[in-house]
Design a protein around this motif. Structure first.
Motif, short mmCIF file in Angstrom:
data_model
loop_
_atom_site.label_atom_id
_atom_site.label_comp_id
_atom_site.label_asym_id
_atom_site.label_seq_id
_atom_site.Cartn_x
_atom_site.Cartn_y
_atom_site.Cartn_z
N ARG A 41 0.73 -1.02 -0.03
CA ARG A 41 0.18 -0.18 -0.04
C ARG A 41 1.04 1.26 -0.05
N LEU A 42 2.15 1.20 0.01
CA LEU A 42 2.82 2.34 0.25
C LEU A 42 3.34 2.79 -1.38
N ALA A 43 3.18 4.13 -1.29
CA ALA A 43 3.77 4.84 -2.52
C ALA A 43 5.29 4.62 -2.62
N PRO A 44 5.82 4.75 -4.08
CA PRO A 44 7.32 4.59 -4.14
C PRO A 44 7.99 5.72 -3.15
N GLY A 45 9.05 5.30 -2.54
CA GLY A 45 10.06 6.41 -1.77
C GLY A 45 9.32 7.11 -0.43
N SER A 46 8.23 6.31 0.11
CA SER A 46 7.71 6.52 1.01
C SER A 46 8.52 7.02 2.31
N ARG A 47 8.08 7.74 3.20
CA ARG A 47 8.89 8.16 4.43
C ARG A 47 8.15 7.45 5.70
N VAL A 48 9.09 6.59 6.16
CA VAL A 48 8.22 5.60 7.36
C VAL A 48 9.42 5.79 8.63
N LEU A 49 8.48 5.84 9.71
CA LEU A 49 9.11 5.80 11.01
C LEU A 49 8.92 4.52 11.48
N ASP A 50 9.92 3.97 12.01
CA ASP A 50 9.88 2.69 12.52
C ASP A 50 10.14 2.84 14.27
N VAL A 51 9.16 2.56 15.11
CA VAL A 51 9.24 2.93 16.27
C VAL A 51 9.74 1.63 17.12
N GLY A 52 10.87 1.54 17.82
CA GLY A 52 11.17 0.51 18.41
C GLY A 52 12.03 -0.53 17.31
N ALA A 66 12.79 -2.07 -0.36
CA ALA A 66 11.66 -1.64 -1.36
C ALA A 66 11.77 -0.36 -1.93
N GLY A 67 12.46 0.34 -1.38
CA GLY A 67 12.91 1.65 -1.87
C GLY A 67 12.39 2.77 -0.94
N HIS A 68 12.22 2.71 0.24
CA HIS A 68 11.63 3.49 1.21
C HIS A 68 12.17 4.12 1.96
N ARG A 69 12.03 5.36 2.47
CA ARG A 69 13.28 6.05 3.43
C ARG A 69 12.81 5.97 4.82
N VAL A 70 13.43 5.40 5.66
CA VAL A 70 13.23 4.79 7.01
C VAL A 70 14.02 5.58 8.23
N LEU A 71 13.51 6.16 8.98
CA LEU A 71 13.78 6.55 10.15
C LEU A 71 13.71 5.44 11.36
N GLY A 72 14.58 4.78 11.94
CA GLY A 72 14.46 3.79 12.98
C GLY A 72 14.74 4.55 14.36
N VAL A 73 13.83 4.29 15.38
CA VAL A 73 14.12 4.84 16.51
C VAL A 73 14.00 3.77 17.66
N GLY A 105 1.69 15.35 10.24
CA GLY A 105 2.00 15.09 8.51
C GLY A 105 3.20 14.55 8.15
N SER A 106 4.00 14.27 8.90
CA SER A 106 5.58 14.12 8.23
C SER A 106 5.71 12.82 7.85
N TYR A 107 4.99 11.82 8.02
CA TYR A 107 5.32 10.45 7.66
C TYR A 107 4.22 9.92 6.81
N ASP A 108 4.72 9.21 5.76
CA ASP A 108 3.72 8.18 4.96
C ASP A 108 3.34 7.04 5.77
N ALA A 109 3.97 6.34 6.82
CA ALA A 109 3.46 5.24 7.47
C ALA A 109 4.47 5.36 8.85
N VAL A 110 3.88 4.66 9.65
CA VAL A 110 4.71 4.48 11.02
C VAL A 110 4.23 2.98 11.47
N CYS A 111 5.49 2.27 11.91
CA CYS A 111 5.41 0.84 12.24
C CYS A 111 5.67 0.92 13.84
N VAL A 112 4.87 0.52 14.62
CA VAL A 112 5.15 0.17 15.88
C VAL A 112 4.89 -1.33 16.49
N TYR A 113 5.96 -2.07 16.08
CA TYR A 113 6.02 -3.56 16.50
C TYR A 113 6.50 -3.84 17.82
N PHE A 114 5.60 -3.83 18.70
CA PHE A 114 5.88 -4.50 20.11
C PHE A 114 6.68 -3.44 20.88
#
Length: 217
Positions: A41-52, A66-73, A105-114
């Motif tokens: 579901r992500l558009a190409p080059g999406s900005r994603v925040l990976d929490v944890g 997959a070509g996305h821009r990731v910030l992991g925290v 509104g700064s991210y296209d997606a956020v992941c919060v896995y556990f």
């Protein structure tokens, strides 16, 4: 990047586990399926925040591949070092997301896995609201947790003492909806990490979308 926020109990647990955590959860087909849902579901080059973000695998690694821009925290400097080495295309920051500036509104997606399980309920609720607002309209949030009605429960996780707080499944769903997110898909599974001290645990994966109007929370 490393800052002063790595003295927490969660940091101590995951510093100790290091790459053992990745090995223990590598066989999770539910986590892989959750990532597939997001990637589809992500558009190409999406900005994603990976929490944890942990060791960077599988979440950040799959996203950057997959070509996305990731910030992991992550609060664990050991995990951040491992992730930076294993997923050099991503950006990883040792920080407590509760104290980070999250622009609306700064991210296209956020992941919060556990990543919420060692936070008090009030802080979990506040953070989900902030993460929802950090999504662009129509953005996606994927959240996984252990859906148990427990608060400050002292237990053992893969040989490490932990204090866990969580919500029952229906309350997790109410929490994300209260933050202005629509639950598009959910999956409940039982999973046993591949570790001699691990126990079977229920897991809930929620796949959510921010409305086109402003998210609440």
């Amino acid at each position: 990047m490393v800052d002063e926020e790595h003295g927490s109990p969660a940091a101590a647990v995951f510093d100790a586990l290091g790459s053992e955590y990745e090995k223990a959860f590598a066989s999770s087909s539910a986590h892989r399926a959750s990532l597939d849902w997001l990637l589809a579901r992500l558009a190409p080059g999406s900005r994603v925040l990976d929490v944890g973000s942990g060791t960077g695998r599988p979440t950040s690694a799959a996203l950057v591949a997959a070509g996305h821009r990731v910030l992991g925290v992550d609060v664990s400097p050991v995990m951040v070092e491992i992730a930076s080495r294993q997923v050099p295309e991503g950006e990883f920051r040792c920080a407590d997301v509760r104290r980070m500036t999250l622009d609306d509104g700064s991210y296209d997606a956020v992941c919060v896995y556990f990543a919420l399980l060692q936070m008090p309920r009030r802080e979990q609720s506040e953070l989900v609201g902030r993460l929802a607002r950090a999504l662009r309209p129509g953005g996606l949030l994927v959240l996984a947790t252990v859906p148990l009605d427990v608060e400050e429960f002292d237990g053992v996780f893969m040989g490490q003492p932990v204090r866990v707080t969580s919500f029952a499944a229906e309350d997790v769903i109410a929490l994300v909806r209260g933050a202005g997110l629509t639950v598009e898909s959910e999956r409940s599974v039982m999973f046993t990490p591949t570790h001699p001290d691990a126990m079977p645990e229920p897991q809930l994966f929620l796949h959510c979308r921010r409305g086109e109007a402003e998210a609440g929370g």
